[in-house]
Design an enzyme around this catalytic site. Structure first.
Site, mmCIF file in Angstrom:
data_model
loop_
_atom_site.group_PDB
_atom_site.id
_atom_site.type_symbol
_atom_site.label_atom_id
_atom_site.label_comp_id
_atom_site.label_asym_id
_atom_site.label_seq_id
_atom_site.Cartn_x
_atom_site.Cartn_y
_atom_site.Cartn_z
ATOM 1 N N ARG A 1 -7.485 -1.268 2.771
ATOM 2 C CA ARG A 1 -8.475 -2.046 3.527
ATOM 3 C C ARG A 1 -7.864 -2.635 4.789
ATOM 4 N NH1 ARG A 1 -11.110 -5.140 -1.636
ATOM 5 N NH2 ARG A 1 -12.258 -3.344 -2.442
ATOM 6 N N ARG B 1 14.257 -1.523 -1.724
ATOM 7 C CA ARG B 1 14.013 -1.031 -3.075
ATOM 8 C C ARG B 1 15.295 -0.694 -3.819
ATOM 9 N NH1 ARG B 1 14.448 3.509 -0.141
ATOM 10 N NH2 ARG B 1 14.864 5.474 -1.183
#
Length: 118
Positions: free
Chosen positions: A16, A89
């Site tokens: 979005r 990560r």
């Protein structure tokens, strides 16, 4: 399951925010990192659940649960680190891989003890 739902919701929010409609997986780099982080966590979830289940049944529930909670925490850190930058990560990735190896060891020890008893 709550972790997977949380990760999926983060992908929806990123879609979005950057106006990327499904089934597209390319777009803004932050969206791509969020999408990959969610996919990576989902790919390892069946392995984690299987190992947790076997280690809990055949080795020890408490030790397995502690490893499971640590694994979930490291995957959450992995997800958040990956969404910020690809290098973010690595630390949690190595820790979660180590915890999966520990669960493999616990599962094997429990299975061997169970099936090799006289």
């Amino acid at each position: 399951v709550l972790f997977l739902a949380y990760f999926a919701m983060q992908v929806i929010y990123a879609r979005r925010k950057y106006k990327i409609s499904p089934p597209e997986t390319k777009g803004h780099p932050e969206f791509e990192r969020t999408f990959r982080a969610q996919a990576n966590c989902s790919e390892y979830f069946p392995i984690f659940i299987s190992l947790l289940w076997v280690a809990g049944i055949f080795f020890h529930q408490g030790v397995s649960a502690a490893c499971g909670l640590l694994y979930l925490y490291t995957r959450l850190k992995y997800f958040h680190g990956y969404t910020l930058a690809a290098q973010g990560r690595l630390g949690p990735l190595y820790t979660s891989a180590w915890l999966l190896c520990v669960l493999v060891g616990l599962a094997l020890a429990g299975l061997l003890a169970h099936f090799l008893r006289p």
